[in-house]
Motif scaffolding. Structure first.
Motif, PDB file in Angstrom:
ATOM      1  N   LYS A 494      89.552   9.123  71.724  1.00 39.13           N
ATOM      2  CA  LYS A 494      89.889  10.667  72.097  1.00 39.13           C
ATOM      3  C   LYS A 494      88.605  11.427  71.675  1.00 39.13           C
ATOM      4  O   LYS A 494      87.984  12.505  72.508  1.00 39.13           O
ATOM      5  CB  LYS A 494      90.936  11.369  70.876  1.00 39.13           C
ATOM      6  N   ALA A 495      87.822  11.360  70.360  1.00 39.30           N
ATOM      7  CA  ALA A 495      86.359  11.502  70.309  1.00 39.30           C
ATOM      8  C   ALA A 495      85.284  11.236  71.256  1.00 39.30           C
ATOM      9  O   ALA A 495      84.203  11.759  71.014  1.00 39.30           O
ATOM     10  CB  ALA A 495      86.085  11.550  68.657  1.00 39.30           C
ATOM     11  N   HIS A 497      85.233  10.355  74.070  1.00 41.69           N
ATOM     12  CA  HIS A 497      84.863  11.545  75.979  1.00 41.69           C
ATOM     13  C   HIS A 497      83.778   9.656  76.593  1.00 41.69           C
ATOM     14  O   HIS A 497      82.618   9.844  77.285  1.00 41.69           O
ATOM     15  CB  HIS A 497      83.466  11.750  75.806  1.00 41.69           C
ATOM     16  N   MET A 499      82.971   7.630  79.776  1.00 40.08           N
ATOM     17  CA  MET A 499      82.890   7.458  80.760  1.00 40.08           C
ATOM     18  C   MET A 499      83.107   6.580  82.246  1.00 40.08           C
ATOM     19  O   MET A 499      83.302   6.006  83.068  1.00 40.08           O
ATOM     20  CB  MET A 499      81.934   8.394  82.109  1.00 40.08           C
ATOM     21  N   THR A 512      87.733   9.484  84.071  1.00 39.91           N
ATOM     22  CA  THR A 512      86.753  10.753  84.461  1.00 39.91           C
ATOM     23  C   THR A 512      86.633  11.763  83.108  1.00 39.91           C
ATOM     24  O   THR A 512      87.819  11.393  82.609  1.00 39.91           O
ATOM     25  CB  THR A 512      88.062  11.148  85.456  1.00 39.91           C
ATOM     26  N   PRO A 513      85.626  12.876  83.576  1.00 45.56           N
ATOM     27  CA  PRO A 513      86.430  14.143  82.372  1.00 45.56           C
ATOM     28  C   PRO A 513      87.836  14.505  82.014  1.00 45.56           C
ATOM     29  O   PRO A 513      88.491  15.277  80.972  1.00 45.56           O
ATOM     30  CB  PRO A 513      85.776  15.556  82.392  1.00 45.56           C
ATOM     31  N   ARG A 514      88.521  14.473  82.958  1.00 44.24           N
ATOM     32  CA  ARG A 514      89.908  14.384  82.496  1.00 44.24           C
ATOM     33  C   ARG A 514      90.922  13.437  82.495  1.00 44.24           C
ATOM     34  O   ARG A 514      91.955  13.530  81.849  1.00 44.24           O
ATOM     35  CB  ARG A 514      90.142  14.963  84.546  1.00 44.24           C
ATOM     36  N   SER A 515      90.277  12.180  82.608  1.00 49.65           N
ATOM     37  CA  SER A 515      90.954  11.103  81.715  1.00 49.65           C
ATOM     38  C   SER A 515      91.335  11.644  80.461  1.00 49.65           C
ATOM     39  O   SER A 515      91.249  12.179  79.014  1.00 49.65           O
ATOM     40  CB  SER A 515      90.689   9.889  81.743  1.00 49.65           C
ATOM     41  N   LEU A 520      92.526   5.999  79.273  1.00 47.78           N
ATOM     42  CA  LEU A 520      91.803   5.080  78.286  1.00 47.78           C
ATOM     43  C   LEU A 520      92.452   4.392  77.461  1.00 47.78           C
ATOM     44  O   LEU A 520      91.503   2.930  77.014  1.00 47.78           O
ATOM     45  CB  LEU A 520      90.531   6.399  76.704  1.00 47.78           C
TER      46      LEU A 520
END
Length: 605
Positions: A494-495, A497, A499, A512-515, A520
């Motif tokens: 979560k922390a 970010h 890509m 993606t930024p929405r993942s 993940l």
């Protein structure tokens, strides 16, 4: 592309190479007899790399014929072996076996296709390189979306390939244009591999590439071998499911009323005012009966799964899907020559690396006994069924480093029983079957970041376990207290970010930024599990390569063999050993366990 052919030797020129104003000359020679190939034999055997391609009269390795085998090597013309006269002589087959089964690396584009036609002639190449699989692995590294040879050559080499002849008639006399086309595909593979090998190395993909390359012959074998279906038993099953479908319809009519019908142009009947396949109609029916939802999806209906209308609708959808998706189509897919089903496998079917399947998709055959019992070994043979025990949970334990989970697997403990004990504060020996079943939902749901509401839905849908929201919250909190390593893993995801991500073998994928944390966490776990299975298939191929052991099915964490009855016990030991060795190769500190057994039908697993 222009062609000049003289006495069986030709030249063609590539136009359009990036950065080059001149064409690149390329020689080829047509070989129609073993004697004509002899002058090239030692050079081919001693070549470090061979570019190999085939031209065939169709796409079916059991009905169509191998027309050309093209072999290219550095410093010599491409050999175009005309298989019609060449393979009529047993020395021709021996020549190809000596060349293609030697130690040289063999470069293919979509090896799985070519290997099936070569197998039909008793030629079993190994030490494979595959430029199509390489391009698929390189997609997240700026590679092209399409991976056909023309697209890959254009992207990496700036070469424009004329594929007009690809769909031509290869059954008769071959034109100069066809010969030049065949030669160009082989020659371009040498240049392409030189480029792609460097890209794989630069992007840390060499290990996973080796796994994929070794797996390709196994998948070619699986597609070629096929699986046997008891057609009579399948037809009885169709009748039973049709009856259950009709019963589900009658249960729905209790809420909708009997439909009125009109005749169709084809003499059948269709309902005028009732349509359970229409979301708008079903939504209206649900609301009329007090079920206030905004969607008719399985997820939306999960809180009402005990309502008689939702039960009837679920049964109707289930049986309708079985009839249209499996029961009716499968008999038509039985091969007219082999009498077997021949599923096709997409080796990299998802960006996680997991395989897909079609024609038919046996990976989606229901696990119910009545379905799987229709897949049987012929007389005198037996099936060997093997699968991994909790492979994705073991991978998650390795990736997260959770101490308690790793310790449980090292000691051979039942993780579901352990989780049930930890979240219910019950000693392991007193855990009930119902508690263990609930723990399955907890383990498989929460390991990938599911929230309490999601867990409640997932438990009901996938495991038939009803839990209140309070219970779901309690189980979730207790799970993450018990497995602190999983909690910290999710926290870091979560922390971070992130890509991009990697499997344990280095397979790369992009986010993606929405993942969310679920994606993940799930992607590297699912991908690593897929890599383990592919590693097992590569090892298995060496064991079965020249044996009468058929590779008949691959279902994510499961491998099916069909062997002579007297080989059953030995095949089971072999399959278990290679599957566990593959796990040990990839998971350094969590043991992988495979269970293998012999049986007359797939239902025994």
């Amino acid at each position: 592309m222009f062609v000049k052919a003289v006495a069986g030797i030709g030249q063609c020129w590539y136009n359009g190479r990036r950065g080059s104003g001149k064409g690149e000359a390329m020689e080829f020679t047509v070989v129609r007899s073993p004697e004509e190939g002899v002058p090239y034999l030692n050079r081919l055997k001693n070549a470090g790399l061979l570019a190999v391609d085939t031209e065939t009269t169709g796409l079916d390795a059991h009905q169509d014929q191998l027309r050309l085998v093209q072999i290219g090597a550095a410093g010599m013309p491409v050999l175009l072996i005309d298989c019609v006269p060449f393979l009529e002589d047993s020395r021709g087959r021996a020549f190809l076996k000596e060349v293609l089964e030697g130690d040289s690396g063999k470069i293919f584009h979509n090896a799985k296709f070519d290997l099936q036609f070569l197998r039909g002639e008793g030629i079993l190449p190994e030490n494979i390189r595959d430029t199509m699989l390489s391009a698929e692995l390189l997609r997240p590294c700026g590679g092209p979306r399409k991976v056909n040879l023309a697209a890959v050559a254009s992207h990496y080499l700036g070469v424009s390939l004329d594929k007009t002849e690809q769909t031509g008639d290869w059954s008769g006399a071959l034109s100069d244009s066809q010969l030049a086309y065949a030669a160009s595909d082989s020659r371009i593979l040498l240049q392409l591999w030189d480029c792609l090998a460097g890209r794989l190395r630069e992007n840390g993909l060499e290990r996973i590439a080796d796994i994929e390359f070794a797996c390709a012959p196994a998948l070619a074998r699986a597609e070629y071998d096929g699986i046997s279906l008891d057609l009579g038993q399948w037809e009885h099953l169709c009748t039973d499911i049709q009856n259950q479908y009709e019963m589900a319809l009658q249960a729905l009519y209790a809420y909708s009323g009997e439909p009125s019908y009109q005749l169709t142009l084809w003499g059948g009947e269709e309902a005028l005012d009732v349509n359970f396949d229409s979301n708008a109609y079903v939504l209206k029916l649900l609301k009329k009966n007090g079920i206030q939802v905004s969607s008719t999806s399985r997820y939306s209906l999960a809180p009402y799964h005990n309502h008689p209308l939702v039960k009837a609708l679920t049964e109707y959808r289930k049986y309708a899907k079985l009839l249209s998706g499996f029961l009716h189509p499968l008999p038509a897919q039985i091969h007219p020559v082999t009498g077997r089903l021949h599923p096709k496998y997409g080796q990299i079917g998802a960006y996680s690396g997991r395989m897909c399947c079609w024609g038919p998709n046996i990976q989606q055959i229901p696990r119910e006994t009545r379905f799987r019992s229709c897949f049987r070994a012929p007389e005198g043979r037996t099936l060997v069924l093997a699968d991994y025990s909790q492979i994705e949970l073991r991978v998650a334990a390795q990736i997260s480093g959770d101490v308690r989970m790793k310790s449980a697997y090292t000691k051979g403990e039942d993780l579901h029983r352990l989780t049930a004990s930890l979240v219910s504060d019950t000693s392991p020996e007193k855990v009930t079957a119902a508690q263990r079943q609930a723990a399955k939902a907890v383990n498989f749901g929460l390991i990938f970041g599911m929230g309490a509401a999601g867990l409640q839905q997932y438990a009901a849908q996938s495991y038939g376990v009803d839990m209140t929201m309070e219970e779901a919250v309690k189980f979730r909190d207790a799970f993450f207290r018990a497995y602190a390593g999983i909690s910290w893993w999710h926290h870091d995801l979560k922390a971070g970010h992130f890509m991009e991500g990697r499997t344990m073998t280095g397979r790369k994928f992009l986010f993606t930024p929405r993942s969310g944390v679920s994606e993940l966490a799930n992607t590297p776990v699912q991908g690593t599990a897929a890599d383990i299975l592919k590693r097992a298939l590569g090892l298995l191929y060496h064991e079965i390569r020249e044996k009468d052991w058929k590779l008949v099915g691959i279902v994510h964490d499961e491998i099916l063999l069909e062997v002579p009855a007297e080989d059953g016990a030995n095949a089971a030991r072999c399959l278990k050993a290679v599957m566990e060795r593959a796990g040990a190769d990839i998971l350094p500190s969590v043991p992988c366990v495979a269970d293998a057994k012999t049986a007359h039908s797939w239902a025994a697993k």
